[in-house]
Write an enzyme that holds these catalytic residues in place. Structure first.
Site, short mmCIF file in Angstrom:
data_model
loop_
_atom_site.label_atom_id
_atom_site.label_comp_id
_atom_site.label_asym_id
_atom_site.label_seq_id
_atom_site.Cartn_x
_atom_site.Cartn_y
_atom_site.Cartn_z
N GLU A 158 0.86 -1.19 0.00
CA GLU A 158 0.00 0.00 0.00
C GLU A 158 0.89 1.24 0.00
O GLU A 158 2.02 1.22 0.48
CB GLU A 158 -0.94 -0.01 1.21
CG GLU A 158 -2.07 -1.02 1.03
CD GLU A 158 -3.11 -0.97 2.14
OE1 GLU A 158 -2.92 -0.23 3.13
OE2 GLU A 158 -4.11 -1.70 2.00
N ARG A 191 -8.59 4.75 -23.07
CA ARG A 191 -9.09 4.02 -24.24
C ARG A 191 -10.40 3.30 -23.96
O ARG A 191 -11.08 2.88 -24.88
CB ARG A 191 -8.00 3.07 -24.77
CG ARG A 191 -6.88 3.85 -25.48
CD ARG A 191 -5.72 2.98 -25.85
NE ARG A 191 -5.00 2.55 -24.65
CZ ARG A 191 -3.99 1.70 -24.65
NH1 ARG A 191 -3.58 1.19 -25.79
NH2 ARG A 191 -3.38 1.37 -23.53
N ASP A 226 -3.47 5.21 -38.12
CA ASP A 226 -4.92 4.97 -38.21
C ASP A 226 -5.62 6.31 -38.34
O ASP A 226 -4.99 7.37 -38.21
CB ASP A 226 -5.44 4.14 -37.01
CG ASP A 226 -5.16 4.79 -35.66
OD1 ASP A 226 -5.08 6.03 -35.60
OD2 ASP A 226 -5.01 4.06 -34.68
N LYS A 272 -6.85 1.14 -40.05
CA LYS A 272 -6.53 0.03 -39.14
C LYS A 272 -7.80 -0.58 -38.57
O LYS A 272 -8.74 0.13 -38.24
CB LYS A 272 -5.67 0.60 -37.99
CG LYS A 272 -5.37 -0.37 -36.88
CD LYS A 272 -4.49 0.28 -35.81
CE LYS A 272 -5.30 0.86 -34.67
NZ LYS A 272 -4.50 1.42 -33.59
N ASP A 323 1.61 8.84 -33.47
CA ASP A 323 0.38 8.38 -32.82
C ASP A 323 0.33 8.98 -31.42
O ASP A 323 1.33 9.50 -30.93
CB ASP A 323 0.38 6.84 -32.76
CG ASP A 323 -1.03 6.26 -32.73
OD1 ASP A 323 -2.00 7.03 -32.56
OD2 ASP A 323 -1.17 5.03 -32.87
N SER A 351 1.48 1.28 -27.20
CA SER A 351 1.27 0.37 -26.08
C SER A 351 2.04 -0.93 -26.34
O SER A 351 3.20 -1.06 -25.97
CB SER A 351 -0.23 0.12 -25.90
OG SER A 351 -0.46 -0.77 -24.85
N THR A 352 1.44 -1.90 -27.02
CA THR A 352 2.16 -3.14 -27.32
C THR A 352 3.10 -2.97 -28.51
O THR A 352 3.90 -3.86 -28.81
CB THR A 352 1.18 -4.28 -27.67
OG1 THR A 352 0.51 -3.94 -28.90
CG2 THR A 352 0.15 -4.48 -26.57
N GLY A 353 2.95 -1.89 -29.25
CA GLY A 353 3.77 -1.66 -30.44
C GLY A 353 3.21 -2.32 -31.69
O GLY A 353 3.78 -2.17 -32.78
N GLY A 354 2.09 -3.01 -31.56
CA GLY A 354 1.51 -3.74 -32.70
C GLY A 354 1.13 -2.82 -33.86
O GLY A 354 1.43 -3.10 -35.02
C1 R5P Z 1 -5.48 3.61 -30.54
O1 R5P Z 1 -6.42 4.08 -31.14
C2 R5P Z 1 -4.27 4.40 -30.17
O2 R5P Z 1 -4.26 5.64 -30.81
C3 R5P Z 1 -3.00 3.64 -30.51
O3 R5P Z 1 -2.95 3.44 -31.91
C4 R5P Z 1 -2.96 2.32 -29.81
O4 R5P Z 1 -3.25 2.47 -28.45
C5 R5P Z 1 -1.62 1.66 -29.97
O5 R5P Z 1 -1.67 0.40 -29.34
P1 R5P Z 1 -0.62 -0.71 -29.69
O6 R5P Z 1 0.76 -0.12 -29.54
O7 R5P Z 1 -0.88 -1.80 -28.68
O8 R5P Z 1 -0.90 -1.18 -31.08
#
Ligand code: R5P
Length: 287
Positions: free
Chosen positions: A36, A91, A161, A184, A210, A214-217
């Site tokens: 905590e 998100r 996207d 996308k 962007d 996050s995961t870079g995908g």
């Molecule tokens: C989604 O709409 C966000 O703008 C990013 O494109 C998204 O969060 C990226 O996530 P990731 O790196 O996991 O593909």
């Protein structure tokens, strides 16, 4: 007036303290054995205007922010502005399926309980500001990112996207080059699919821009496509670099030449500072 920097946002708080010529309050922050959070203000903020800076990611930093806010109220501060460099949970800004919460609203409402004003950087969607129950404002680090990219001689900007088109357009205006976007479809939390599209990227030094990595995908797919179409160099740039799990490796193995993020989430790629755009809005508010 004092600036209080939470553990997630030390660099932004220090920069703001310098830019606003306002001292940083001291704060002890520890973890109990059961993990905590414990915090204690070391500066008397009674009767003061206070600026708290804390990114709400990951979860423990949300708790720390709520505790700092409570400590500030207990100490009798006059006014509290909460700066949220990266607003986590943004998100889940709507109910995608029946039975889900609107997570961003849930977090925003709790933060609003002890805040007079909120400022956040590059929110995922504009309507997130409406979830706060006090005046909430946003600012954008895209101009700072674009200035960095301009120095790297970037000559093409890509939005991975449709949601990133405005950012790409703004960055390309500052750099003085063309931009384009991909379409996308998100399959799940880690998988995305891009529509094939001819991009004018051959022999170009491209920056994909962007709000979040996050995961870079998303970025990895776009890098693959750009390299396939003959791009000479591909950089990825974002405001909020989460770089979850193997994100860095994913980007590098896709052929990424440079990774750039701001310090809204402090990480090894925080090459651009978020404080200038926050200071601008704060200074307008103060005068
Ligand atoms: C989604 O709409 C966000 O703008 C990013 O494109 C998204 O969060 C990226 O996530 P990731 O790196 O996991 O593909």
């Amino acid at each position: 007036m004092f600036v209080i920097g939470g553990n997630a946002s030390k660099s932004v708080a220090e920069d703001l303290s310098k830019k606003l010529k306002t001292p940083l309050a001291t704060m002890i922050s520890k973890r109990f054995p059961d993990d905590e959070c414990y915090i204690r203000l070391g500066t008397d903020v009674s009767g003061e205007d206070v600026i708290i800076v804390q990114t709400t990611y990951p979860n423990t930093n949300i708790v720390e922010l709520l505790l700092i806010q409570d400590a500030v109220v207990e100490a009798g501060a006059e006014n509290t502005t909460v700066i949220i460099p990266y607003f986590g949970y943004s998100r889940q800004d709507k109910k995608f399926e029946a039975g889900e919460p609107i997570s961003a609203r849930a977090i925003a409402e709790h933060i609003s309980l002890h805040a007079d004003c909120i400022i956040t950087v590059d929110p995922h969607k504009g309507h997130l500001l409406d979830f706060f129950m006090v005046p909430a404002y946003s600012c954008s680090a895209v101009a700072e990112i674009a200035q960095y990219l301009k120095k790297q001689d970037i000559d093409f900007v890509l939005a991975p996207d449709k949601g990133a088109i405005k950012r790409a357009q703004q960055a390309s205006d500052i750099i003085g080059c063309k931009y384009d976007y991909m379409e996308k479809t998100r399959i799940d939390g880690t998988t995305v699919k891009l529509q094939p599209k001819n991009l004018d990227a051959e022999n170009k030094k491209v920056a994909i821009i962007d709000d979040i990595i996050s995961t870079g995908g998303t970025m990895a797919q776009s890098i693959n496509e750009l390299k396939r179409q003959g791009a000479k160099k591909v950089s990825v740039a974002c405001t909020h670099g989460l770089f979850v799990g193997e994100a860095k490796e994913k980007l590098l193995s896709a052929g990424c030449d440079e990774i750039i993020s701001t310090d809204t989430i402090e990480n090894e790629f925080s090459k651009v500072r978020a404080a200038p755009c926050i200071a601008e809005i704060l200074l307008k508010k103060l005068h």
